[in-house]
Scaffold this motif. Sequence first.
Motif, PDB file in Angstrom:
ATOM      1  N   TRP A   1       0.841  -1.208   0.000  1.00  0.00           N
ATOM      2  CA  TRP A   1       0.000   0.000   0.000  1.00  0.00           C
ATOM      3  C   TRP A   1       0.866   1.244   0.000  1.00  0.00           C
ATOM      4  O   TRP A   1       0.604   2.189  -0.746  1.00  0.00           O
ATOM      5  CB  TRP A   1      -0.906   0.019   1.228  1.00  0.00           C
ATOM      6  CG  TRP A   1      -1.940  -1.041   1.251  1.00  0.00           C
ATOM      7  CD1 TRP A   1      -2.480  -1.681   0.172  1.00  0.00           C
ATOM      8  CD2 TRP A   1      -2.572  -1.607   2.395  1.00  0.00           C
ATOM      9  NE1 TRP A   1      -3.400  -2.596   0.582  1.00  0.00           N
ATOM     10  CE2 TRP A   1      -3.486  -2.578   1.942  1.00  0.00           C
ATOM     11  CE3 TRP A   1      -2.470  -1.380   3.759  1.00  0.00           C
ATOM     12  CZ2 TRP A   1      -4.280  -3.329   2.796  1.00  0.00           C
ATOM     13  CZ3 TRP A   1      -3.272  -2.127   4.619  1.00  0.00           C
ATOM     14  CH2 TRP A   1      -4.160  -3.088   4.139  1.00  0.00           C
ATOM     15  N   LEU A   2       1.924   1.219   0.837  1.00  0.00           N
ATOM     16  CA  LEU A   2       2.789   2.390   0.921  1.00  0.00           C
ATOM     17  C   LEU A   2       3.431   2.681  -0.423  1.00  0.00           C
ATOM     18  O   LEU A   2       3.452   3.817  -0.893  1.00  0.00           O
ATOM     19  CB  LEU A   2       3.883   2.165   1.969  1.00  0.00           C
ATOM     20  CG  LEU A   2       3.516   2.497   3.410  1.00  0.00           C
ATOM     21  CD1 LEU A   2       4.605   2.038   4.337  1.00  0.00           C
ATOM     22  CD2 LEU A   2       3.301   3.993   3.572  1.00  0.00           C
ATOM     23  N   SER A   3       3.953   1.634  -1.071  1.00  0.00           N
ATOM     24  CA  SER A   3       4.664   1.880  -2.328  1.00  0.00           C
ATOM     25  C   SER A   3       3.709   2.246  -3.449  1.00  0.00           C
ATOM     26  O   SER A   3       4.090   2.911  -4.404  1.00  0.00           O
ATOM     27  CB  SER A   3       5.521   0.670  -2.697  1.00  0.00           C
ATOM     28  OG  SER A   3       4.749  -0.484  -2.685  1.00  0.00           O
ATOM     29  N   GLN A   4       2.438   1.818  -3.328  1.00  0.00           N
ATOM     30  CA  GLN A   4       1.484   2.145  -4.400  1.00  0.00           C
ATOM     31  C   GLN A   4       0.861   3.523  -4.225  1.00  0.00           C
ATOM     32  O   GLN A   4       0.638   4.235  -5.185  1.00  0.00           O
ATOM     33  CB  GLN A   4       0.361   1.112  -4.431  1.00  0.00           C
ATOM     34  CG  GLN A   4       0.721  -0.158  -5.160  1.00  0.00           C
ATOM     35  CD  GLN A   4      -0.354  -1.207  -5.013  1.00  0.00           C
ATOM     36  OE1 GLN A   4      -1.348  -1.007  -4.319  1.00  0.00           O
ATOM     37  NE2 GLN A   4      -0.152  -2.341  -5.651  1.00  0.00           N
ATOM     38  N   GLU A   5       0.546   3.858  -2.966  1.00  0.00           N
ATOM     39  CA  GLU A   5      -0.323   5.010  -2.770  1.00  0.00           C
ATOM     40  C   GLU A   5       0.363   6.247  -2.208  1.00  0.00           C
ATOM     41  O   GLU A   5      -0.290   7.261  -2.004  1.00  0.00           O
ATOM     42  CB  GLU A   5      -1.484   4.623  -1.830  1.00  0.00           C
ATOM     43  CG  GLU A   5      -2.382   3.574  -2.423  1.00  0.00           C
ATOM     44  CD  GLU A   5      -3.510   3.203  -1.479  1.00  0.00           C
ATOM     45  OE1 GLU A   5      -4.002   4.091  -0.787  1.00  0.00           O
ATOM     46  OE2 GLU A   5      -3.878   2.022  -1.440  1.00  0.00           O
ATOM     47  N   LEU A   6       1.654   6.123  -1.912  1.00  0.00           N
ATOM     48  CA  LEU A   6       2.346   7.264  -1.338  1.00  0.00           C
ATOM     49  C   LEU A   6       2.228   8.453  -2.289  1.00  0.00           C
ATOM     50  O   LEU A   6       2.549   8.335  -3.461  1.00  0.00           O
ATOM     51  CB  LEU A   6       3.820   6.907  -1.133  1.00  0.00           C
ATOM     52  CG  LEU A   6       4.566   7.707  -0.076  1.00  0.00           C
ATOM     53  CD1 LEU A   6       3.951   7.470   1.284  1.00  0.00           C
ATOM     54  CD2 LEU A   6       6.020   7.308  -0.069  1.00  0.00           C
ATOM     55  N   PRO A   7       1.701   9.593  -1.803  1.00  0.00           N
ATOM     56  CA  PRO A   7       1.553  10.739  -2.711  1.00  0.00           C
ATOM     57  C   PRO A   7       2.920  11.173  -3.236  1.00  0.00           C
ATOM     58  O   PRO A   7       3.823  11.443  -2.448  1.00  0.00           O
ATOM     59  CB  PRO A   7       0.895  11.804  -1.845  1.00  0.00           C
ATOM     60  CG  PRO A   7       0.925  11.315  -0.454  1.00  0.00           C
ATOM     61  CD  PRO A   7       1.217   9.864  -0.455  1.00  0.00           C
TER      62      PRO A   7
ATOM     63  N   LYS B   1       9.848  12.733  -8.965  1.00  0.00           N
ATOM     64  CA  LYS B   1      10.085  11.342  -9.334  1.00  0.00           C
ATOM     65  C   LYS B   1      11.326  10.767  -8.644  1.00  0.00           C
ATOM     66  O   LYS B   1      11.370   9.605  -8.306  1.00  0.00           O
ATOM     67  CB  LYS B   1      10.241  11.232 -10.848  1.00  0.00           C
ATOM     68  CG  LYS B   1       8.907  11.046 -11.543  1.00  0.00           C
ATOM     69  CD  LYS B   1       9.074  10.702 -12.983  1.00  0.00           C
ATOM     70  CE  LYS B   1       7.716  10.376 -13.609  1.00  0.00           C
ATOM     71  NZ  LYS B   1       7.820  10.129 -15.028  1.00  0.00           N
ATOM     72  N   ASN B   2      12.329  11.600  -8.456  1.00  0.00           N
ATOM     73  CA  ASN B   2      13.627  11.069  -8.040  1.00  0.00           C
ATOM     74  C   ASN B   2      13.692  10.617  -6.587  1.00  0.00           C
ATOM     75  O   ASN B   2      14.469   9.758  -6.237  1.00  0.00           O
ATOM     76  CB  ASN B   2      14.720  12.103  -8.275  1.00  0.00           C
ATOM     77  CG  ASN B   2      14.808  12.453  -9.740  1.00  0.00           C
ATOM     78  OD1 ASN B   2      14.450  11.619 -10.574  1.00  0.00           O
ATOM     79  ND2 ASN B   2      15.229  13.650 -10.059  1.00  0.00           N
ATOM     80  N   TYR B   3      12.880  11.235  -5.756  1.00  0.00           N
ATOM     81  CA  TYR B   3      13.077  10.985  -4.334  1.00  0.00           C
ATOM     82  C   TYR B   3      12.138   9.930  -3.764  1.00  0.00           C
ATOM     83  O   TYR B   3      11.943   9.850  -2.564  1.00  0.00           O
ATOM     84  CB  TYR B   3      12.940  12.304  -3.560  1.00  0.00           C
ATOM     85  CG  TYR B   3      13.941  13.324  -4.031  1.00  0.00           C
ATOM     86  CD1 TYR B   3      15.294  13.090  -3.833  1.00  0.00           C
ATOM     87  CD2 TYR B   3      13.544  14.472  -4.690  1.00  0.00           C
ATOM     88  CE1 TYR B   3      16.240  14.010  -4.283  1.00  0.00           C
ATOM     89  CE2 TYR B   3      14.473  15.398  -5.137  1.00  0.00           C
ATOM     90  CZ  TYR B   3      15.820  15.165  -4.931  1.00  0.00           C
ATOM     91  OH  TYR B   3      16.741  16.052  -5.375  1.00  0.00           O
ATOM     92  N   ASN B   4      11.534   9.127  -4.628  1.00  0.00           N
ATOM     93  CA  ASN B   4      10.541   8.179  -4.139  1.00  0.00           C
ATOM     94  C   ASN B   4      11.093   7.182  -3.139  1.00  0.00           C
ATOM     95  O   ASN B   4      10.436   6.850  -2.159  1.00  0.00           O
ATOM     96  CB  ASN B   4       9.901   7.442  -5.307  1.00  0.00           C
ATOM     97  CG  ASN B   4       8.939   8.341  -6.034  1.00  0.00           C
ATOM     98  OD1 ASN B   4       8.551   9.374  -5.494  1.00  0.00           O
ATOM     99  ND2 ASN B   4       8.576   7.975  -7.237  1.00  0.00           N
ATOM    100  N   ASN B   5      12.315   6.691  -3.395  1.00  0.00           N
ATOM    101  CA  ASN B   5      12.878   5.707  -2.476  1.00  0.00           C
ATOM    102  C   ASN B   5      13.094   6.308  -1.100  1.00  0.00           C
ATOM    103  O   ASN B   5      12.831   5.672  -0.086  1.00  0.00           O
ATOM    104  CB  ASN B   5      14.207   5.174  -3.015  1.00  0.00           C
ATOM    105  CG  ASN B   5      13.948   4.174  -4.111  1.00  0.00           C
ATOM    106  OD1 ASN B   5      12.850   3.623  -4.199  1.00  0.00           O
ATOM    107  ND2 ASN B   5      14.942   3.951  -4.958  1.00  0.00           N
ATOM    108  N   ILE B   6      13.574   7.543  -1.095  1.00  0.00           N
ATOM    109  CA  ILE B   6      13.804   8.207   0.188  1.00  0.00           C
ATOM    110  C   ILE B   6      12.484   8.452   0.891  1.00  0.00           C
ATOM    111  O   ILE B   6      12.350   8.263   2.091  1.00  0.00           O
ATOM    112  CB  ILE B   6      14.573   9.530  -0.028  1.00  0.00           C
ATOM    113  CG1 ILE B   6      15.923   9.202  -0.649  1.00  0.00           C
ATOM    114  CG2 ILE B   6      14.756  10.276   1.272  1.00  0.00           C
ATOM    115  CD1 ILE B   6      16.673  10.388  -1.170  1.00  0.00           C
ATOM    116  N   ARG B   7      11.472   8.850   0.106  1.00  0.00           N
ATOM    117  CA  ARG B   7      10.160   9.086   0.701  1.00  0.00           C
ATOM    118  C   ARG B   7       9.584   7.799   1.297  1.00  0.00           C
ATOM    119  O   ARG B   7       8.976   7.814   2.355  1.00  0.00           O
ATOM    120  CB  ARG B   7       9.208   9.645  -0.347  1.00  0.00           C
ATOM    121  CG  ARG B   7       9.567  11.053  -0.771  1.00  0.00           C
ATOM    122  CD  ARG B   7       8.737  11.454  -1.958  1.00  0.00           C
ATOM    123  NE  ARG B   7       7.318  11.413  -1.643  1.00  0.00           N
ATOM    124  CZ  ARG B   7       6.693  12.349  -0.933  1.00  0.00           C
ATOM    125  NH1 ARG B   7       7.355  13.392  -0.513  1.00  0.00           N
ATOM    126  NH2 ARG B   7       5.419  12.252  -0.693  1.00  0.00           N
TER     127      ARG B   7
END
Lengths: 398, 312
Positions: free
Chosen positions: B38-44, B48-54
């Motif tokens: 859920w976290l990886s799918q729905e995280l607002p 684009k670049n900082y998704n892993n950190i987020r």
Amino acid sequence: MCKNIFRINPILLFKRFHSQDITFKPLNPSLILRASKFQEELTRLESLMAQNNNSGGGFNVEQQKKYAKLCSITDALKEYQANYEQFKELEEMVKQDPTLSEDAEEEIKEIYPNLEKSKQLLFHKLLPPHPFADKSCLLELRPGVGGTEAMIFAQDLLNMYINYAHHKKWAYRVVSETENEQGNGIVEAILAIDEPGSYDRMKFESGVHRVQRIPATETKGRTHTSTAAVVVLPQMGGEDERETDAYERTFKPEEIRIDVMRARGKGGQHVNTTDSAVRLTHYPSGIVVSMQDERSQHKNKAKAFGILRAKLAELERKEKEEKARKARTDQVTSTDRSDKIRTYNYPQNRITDHRCNFSILDMESVMNGQKFDALIDSMEKYDNDIKAKQLLNNVGQN
Amino acid sequence: MPRITPKTLLKAYRINPLLPLLLPECRTIDQAKIEYKWLSQELPLKKKNYNNIRLLKACQLRFRHYPLQYILKTQPFGNIIINCKPGVLIPRWETEEWCLKLISNVKIINDLKVLDLCTGTGCIPILLAHSLISYQKNTNFKGQLIGVDVSPIAIDLAKENSRQLASNIDGTSLSSVLQFIQGDILNQNNIINKNAHFDIITCNPPYIHNFIRAASVRCYEPKLALYGNLIFYQNLIDKWINRTDSFIYEVGDMNQVQFLYQKLKTLNSKDTWKVGFAKDSNDQVRCVYGYKSNNTRLPMNHIFEKFGQILC
């Protein structure tokens, strides 16, 4: 002397046999009777529809559907009869007038394939259609024997069906998927293909699929045999809000139990749980459906009801089929036997369907969905033949 | 609650290095995996670049029991999605459950008047509005739904949620049907027009009067929306009982049901009230409801049929 007999050129023998004796087995008269009954019904329906049109009755979908179906049967019947008449005339000619026999025989040869084709067409039109033929489908995959390798194979099968759906440009969605602990296979998955009529194509996939290959997990290079089970279910109705709600209400409270998987405790404002799993238990049939993929409990419940509905419909169909089979005296082979239906042999690059004895030697194209049609086509043909036999037997008994 | 063994943590780490961070809140690897999905799918997403950190940051917050709904900023409620933000109570599935049960009985009424006290995110009136409007497509819904909350943050969020709903339902003037008012129902008297009479008053008041064990609730959700005992049930008797035909209040335990029942029994009123309670799927007492047995505009007997158990 004996030797002389065997000296006759076998090719000549073959040729002679063919050139003289084109025998045609006409369709069973009772089948023709059946077809002509459809024709009568068509004329009745036509007059009815004309009346409706005159009185401004409007467009009736059911009627139109029936009309189209009857039309296609009568067209096939007409074509078959025309071809058959022609064939009979020519045969008479051969018998009565030896001078013309040569020409007539030539002509017979020409029209024979057409006649055979129209006969088959009419035959298949007369077969009873599958009750869920126009439905979209759900595919449920589970690994069988073979541990991790079976889970990997189940994943491969899921990918194959997804690729096939891609290839056919069908809309699909993975309703639920549970990975195994290593993350390389699946413990359970449900794939929904939202294309009306896809059930008709996919229905032969039900059964145990066997794989023979050297697993990725094998260190000593031995070939293993593992299995995965596929169940194909019809999608009964959409996931429309009102429809699922209405469906939920068709169950009596004592028939069904809805469990939410919650930890013990006070609940409510005391805790903030994210666990939204739902489990449905249908007591009369013993079916249990669990769903936990969505964050919304409401959606999980709707999905679970959708799957329960599909399972119940399939169960009902199987029961009906079983009853019909028992009513018949003969033992007919069935297309949904529960033993293995197909083998995927990786070392030999071969896929064999055990029901219709069809092999294809191109693993890759099948697994990426391009040649998967070949497997289904051969199975469809086989199924039609079996059904035709049953139909003939039935008609013979009557 | 059993502790999470290092073995389990290691096992989770081998599947995904971020999973151990989710384990304290999820307890099992299976649940942690689902939550990670859920976290990886729905995280607002922002850049684009900082998704892993987020994603890592989100998991770290989760490790500190920060509520998932505040990270994802949403919570599904019935068939709609409610926005959530810190400072406002996250809608619970128990509330969703009785709300849906109520909706299935009132969805045909096209002039329903509902007042929702302690509305928070506004989830109850918004779900009601959504369901009633989409169910009564051909006969326009003409009722009135009002949400009241003391917290200005909650009212802002509720208004935001109703704006989101308005964009989903086109062609209906939602503002005439649904409104949110900020006010303190315990101390102020003139929040709602004096002459207004309602069919149903719904309320999910703060009802916890003992220690909250769950850290995610104790540390991160507003205490204003959690702690309270009988004060709101007393408030119902004092201020609202003559202005409505029925009520549904969420409760935490049976004492609160009994309190309200006793109060209504001794109430000097010309109407006789029927009071009952309903349990949730987890077999906990979850709400108390009551309705006038006569002189009502709507058939209350029918609406609350099978809702729960009537006390007598």
